[in-house]
Scaffold this motif. Structure first.
Motif, PDB file in Angstrom:
ATOM      1  N   GLY A   1      26.067  61.694 -77.560  1.00  0.00           N
ATOM      2  CA  GLY A   1      25.169  62.612 -78.172  1.00  0.00           C
ATOM      3  C   GLY A   1      25.740  63.516 -79.268  1.00  0.00           C
ATOM      4  N   PHE A   2      26.985  63.834 -78.924  1.00  0.00           N
ATOM      5  CA  PHE A   2      27.723  64.593 -80.074  1.00  0.00           C
ATOM      6  C   PHE A   2      27.880  63.848 -81.280  1.00  0.00           C
ATOM      7  N   PHE A   3      28.394  62.607 -81.191  1.00  0.00           N
ATOM      8  CA  PHE A   3      28.450  61.746 -82.346  1.00  0.00           C
ATOM      9  C   PHE A   3      27.094  61.754 -83.274  1.00  0.00           C
ATOM     10  N   PHE A   4      26.174  61.500 -82.532  1.00  0.00           N
ATOM     11  CA  PHE A   4      24.830  61.410 -83.102  1.00  0.00           C
ATOM     12  C   PHE A   4      24.392  62.675 -83.681  1.00  0.00           C
ATOM     13  N   SER A   5      24.795  63.759 -83.197  1.00  0.00           N
ATOM     14  CA  SER A   5      24.394  65.108 -83.637  1.00  0.00           C
ATOM     15  C   SER A   5      25.255  65.592 -84.914  1.00  0.00           C
ATOM     16  N   ILE A   6      26.554  65.164 -84.991  1.00  0.00           N
ATOM     17  CA  ILE A   6      27.247  65.311 -86.004  1.00  0.00           C
ATOM     18  C   ILE A   6      26.726  64.384 -87.574  1.00  0.00           C
ATOM     19  N   MET A   7      26.235  63.330 -87.056  1.00  0.00           N
ATOM     20  CA  MET A   7      25.552  62.587 -88.093  1.00  0.00           C
ATOM     21  C   MET A   7      24.378  63.070 -88.616  1.00  0.00           C
ATOM     22  N   GLN A   8      23.684  63.819 -87.768  1.00  0.00           N
ATOM     23  CA  GLN A   8      22.440  64.717 -88.331  1.00  0.00           C
ATOM     24  C   GLN A   8      22.631  65.467 -89.083  1.00  0.00           C
ATOM     25  N   ILE A   9      23.805  66.338 -89.073  1.00  0.00           N
ATOM     26  CA  ILE A   9      24.365  67.206 -90.186  1.00  0.00           C
ATOM     27  C   ILE A   9      24.580  66.506 -91.430  1.00  0.00           C
TER      28      ILE A   9
END
Length: 410
Positions: free
Chosen positions: A263-271
């Motif tokens: 979830g953290f990696f997916f969140s970074i991608m969203q930025i």
């Protein structure tokens, strides 16, 4: 950079009330559905479903999206957008609820089919709705901000989704990870339902009766152009369906990661996706619409190679983020380009055909992708995706490079 944000503020002030209400509702819709998309595969895996079975679930969902696309365009001609947004959200949420509540694979197939059908009805109306509720001067900014806000809401959703199961476990509500995933998915559905509140305030002019029958209108559409628009989308859908629905499983299987780190990696991608979406007007001014689409697709290919070949986690994460950013930053450009290219009466139907091409291809490739990953490896799927992306970029350029008059936004 200051001028960049100033331009956005100037154009954002031109957005209609309807457009603002849709953007607001879309935030909650995006948060809820991104939590669901992050955790659903992991939830199925926790219940001991195999990658091929998960691929079948995803394919049934994509099949629902493909089959409903054209009926959704017809609905848009007959029913107010507000009703479409509200009822499609309600029925999608009910279907998502039942896909979790039922533990039988055959029932999950059915409910995911209906869930994705209703979500597609919602999504098909977005581009024509923006065309009707904007002018040419602010249109590319509206498409870009909508895409950027989608990325931002997904960022929030992925952060919530990554830590929600762990939070549920820590509160003592349940000590079973399967139950934690299940409760988190129910919470995501409740969050999605909040989007109905702003949608209820949308106003729309009375729908005018068409002088010609529906099938007479469709027969006179510019089919050679519509088919050319669909082919590159179909190619991208074929490639993307092999790997994109399985990226959470990619990190789980290849690097043995839990939901919070995924979830953290997916969140970074969203930025990065948010920034990329906001850059869409700049790209169209500098390179033109079609050149921007081709360029971003081609630049994503080296990062796909890294994902296929690297087993070094930091490098894989960077490649994952960059591939996603490049491929998604052209979404508002391609959506705006398609709508500008066709006549107003063809916009809803063209958007539906585009969705049909994408989802139809995704249906087949997600099914095949699960089988390939289970039998061979993720790498093999990535290689096929690279070929599909390359062919999509080539066909985009061959078909549309001559449309210079609308390729740049003034």
């Amino acid at each position: 950079m200051l001028n960049f944000f100033k331009l956005y503020l100037i154009h954002a002030k031109l957005f209609s009330k309807n457009a603002r209400l849709f953007l607001f509702g879309g935030i909650f819709n995006g948060i809820g559905l991104s939590v669901f998309s992050l955790l659903f595969n992991l939830y199925l895996k926790e219940y001991q479903f195999s990658e091929s079975q998960i691929g079948q679930v995803l394919s049934w969902g994509s099949l629902g999206s493909a089959l409903i696309a054209i009926p959704a365009a017809i609905l848009l001609e007959k029913i107010h957008v507000k009703k479409i947004l509200v009822y499609s959200t309600i029925f999608a949420c009910l279907s998502y609820f039942m896909s979790i509540f039922s533990k039988e694979l055959s029932l999950i197939f059915v409910f995911m089919f209906f869930a994705n059908s209703f979500i597609t009805v919602y999504r098909v109306c977005i581009a024509p709705f923006f065309m009707r509720n904007s002018t040419k001067s602010e249109r590319i900014y509206l498409f870009s901000i909508n895409s950027a806000l989608t990325m931002l809401s997904q960022l929030i959703g992925f952060i919530i989704g990554g830590y929600l199961p762990k939070l549920i476990l820590s509160t003592g509500i349940s000590s079973d990870l399967k139950v934690a995933y299940e409760l988190a998915l129910y919470i995501s559905i409740a969050g999605t339902m909040i989007s109905i509140i702003p949608f209820l305030s949308i106003k729309q002019a009375k729908i005018t009766e068409k002088s010609k029958g529906l099938f007479t209108q469709i027969r006179h559409y510019n089919w050679p152009l519509i088919i050319r628009l669909m082919i590159p989308k179909l190619l991208v859908g074929l490639g993307a369906g092999l790997v994109i629905p399985f990226m959470n499983l990619y990190f789980k299987n290849e690097f043995n990661l839990g939901s919070e780190r995924i979830g953290f990696f997916f969140s970074i991608m969203q930025i990065f996706l948010f920034v990329g979406m906001m850059m869409a007007p700049y790209l169209t001014k500098k390179f033109g619409m079609i050149q921007s689409i081709v360029l971003t697709e081609l630049l994503s290919i080296p990062f796909m190679l890294i994902l296929a070949m690297s087993r070094f986690l930091p490098l894989a994460v960077v490649a994952f983020i960059m591939r996603g950013t490049l491929m998604n930053m052209n979404l508002p450009i391609s959506a705006n380009f398609e709508m500008e290219l066709v006549r107003p009466q063809e916009q809803a139907f063209t958007n539906a055909i585009s969705t049909l091409g994408w989802q139809g291809a995704w249906t087949v490739s997600a099914w095949v992708g699960g089988l390939i990953i289970e039998k061979y490896s993720f790498a093999f799927s990535f290689y096929i995706t690279i070929i599909a992306y390359l062919l999509s970029a080539i066909t985009y350029y061959i078909f549309f490079s001559k449309y210079k008059s609308i390729s740049k936004n003034g």
